[in-house]
Design a protein around this motif. Structure first.
Motif, PDB file in Angstrom:
ATOM      1  N   UNK A 216      10.740  -4.741  -5.136  1.00 56.36           N
ATOM      2  CA  UNK A 216       9.975  -4.322  -3.961  1.00 56.36           C
ATOM      3  C   UNK A 216      10.201  -2.825  -3.743  1.00 56.36           C
ATOM      4  N   UNK A 217       9.130  -2.071  -3.612  1.00 56.02           N
ATOM      5  CA  UNK A 217       9.223  -0.629  -3.424  1.00 56.02           C
ATOM      6  C   UNK A 217       9.674  -0.289  -1.998  1.00 56.02           C
ATOM      7  N   UNK A 218      10.451   0.771  -1.893  1.00 59.36           N
ATOM      8  CA  UNK A 218      10.930   1.204  -0.575  1.00 59.36           C
ATOM      9  C   UNK A 218       9.821   1.864   0.239  1.00 59.36           C
ATOM     10  N   UNK A 219       8.900   2.510  -0.457  1.00 60.11           N
ATOM     11  CA  UNK A 219       7.757   3.149   0.190  1.00 60.11           C
ATOM     12  C   UNK A 219       6.485   2.698  -0.506  1.00 60.11           C
ATOM     13  N   UNK A 220       5.455   2.333   0.258  1.00 63.90           N
ATOM     14  CA  UNK A 220       5.397   2.168   1.716  1.00 63.90           C
ATOM     15  C   UNK A 220       6.253   0.987   2.193  1.00 63.90           C
ATOM     16  N   UNK A 221       6.539   0.973   3.468  1.00 62.07           N
ATOM     17  CA  UNK A 221       7.359  -0.083   4.038  1.00 62.07           C
ATOM     18  C   UNK A 221       6.661  -1.435   3.957  1.00 62.07           C
TER      19      UNK A 221
END
Length: 284
Positions: A216-221
């Motif tokens: 899961x990417x930190x950005x975007x939330x």
């Protein structure tokens, strides 16, 4: 006796004709031989040239859709030139032949308007680059990974390894959804829990599951919130951002983990139920 004399006369006439037209026969023999050699050598040269050009374009990492399309166009154009050159060797007037071919092409074009529209659509697809080879797209009423864009059709391969041939005009005239265009995608999940569930605890569990997965990417939330009070459930939306190549694996893993974690925390997931009430009627 008469038969032998007749055969001798025919043979003498044939020999006399050959002697009188020897130059003409030699010229036609040479022309026909030259025409055949032109066809053979021309076809071989076209194959080597187009094959070499295709290899060079692929070595320079030019998209397969462009290289295949350009190679096909060049191949058919050169083959037409070779055939016209061979016909000119046997005495066919190429100017008249081109005029005949043009007239025939006009008639065929009117009869094959659909094919011409597919050709034009193929040129536009290559020119505007809506997708490239290897992209997963939804177009022309179907979906699959783009293999190549041909002169009249586009070849797609489905995840279960089925080949789909879609007319170019159908793709261009319909919506095109390219799932591989961007490097990241948003995963949209809807998780329903029972009305008796602790909503704060549910949100904490969902947040923990998302934060623990490194894909899961930190950005975007990631957005986690109550989206709807349904007929039998409180629906949460879970919308993490992931890399395009991790989309499906993450979706499957998250659904399994969410189910296990909700069960472990005593949070129920409702499912359709039907209550049946039986009444006994006393007979008089």
């Amino acid at each position: 006796m008469e038969t032998e004399i007749l055969n001798t006369d025919i043979l003498n006439q044939a020999q006399s004709w050959i002697l009188n037209n020897q130059e003409l026969l030699i010229r036609y023999t040479v022309n026909i031989t030259a025409a055949l050699l032109t066809l053979i050598i021309g076809f071989m040269a076209v194959g080597m040239l187009t094959g070499g050009m295709n290899r060079v374009m692929k070595a320079r990492k030019i998209d397969n859709t462009i290289s295949d399309f350009v190679t096909s166009m060049l191949k058919y154009g050169l083959l037409a030139f070779v055939i016209i050159a061979a016909l000119s060797r046997v005495g066919v007037q190429t100017a008249s032949f081109v005029a005949i071919v043009g007239a025939a092409g006009l008639a065929v074009g009117l009869a094959l308007q659909g094919s011409l529209s597919n050709f034009a659509a193929g040129v536009l697809l290559i020119g505007f680059r809506f997708f490239k080879a290897g992209d997963y797209v939804e177009a022309g009423g179907t979906a699959g990974t783009v293999q190549s864009v041909q002169i009249f059709t586009t070849i797609l391969m489905t995840p279960d390894n089925r080949m789909i041939v879609v007319p170019n005009s159908k793709i261009l005239n319909d919506n095109i959804i390219n799932y591989s265009k961007e490097k990241t995608r948003r995963l949209d999940l809807v998780i329903g829990v029972s009305y008796s569930a602790d909503l704060k605890l549910t949100k904490e569990v969902l947040t923990r599951i998302i934060s623990e997965d490194v894909r899961v990417l930190k950005e975007p939330d990631c957005r986690i919130a109550v989206s709807e009070l349904g007929a039998s459930s409180v629906d949460f939306i879970v919308r993490p951002w992931v890399k395009a190549e991790d989309y499906w694996n993450l979706k499957f893993d998250l659904l399994e983990k969410i189910k296990n974690e909700l069960d472990a925390n005593g949070i129920g997931i409702p499912f359709p139920q039907m209550d049946v009430h039986l009444f006994r009627e006393d007979k008089a």
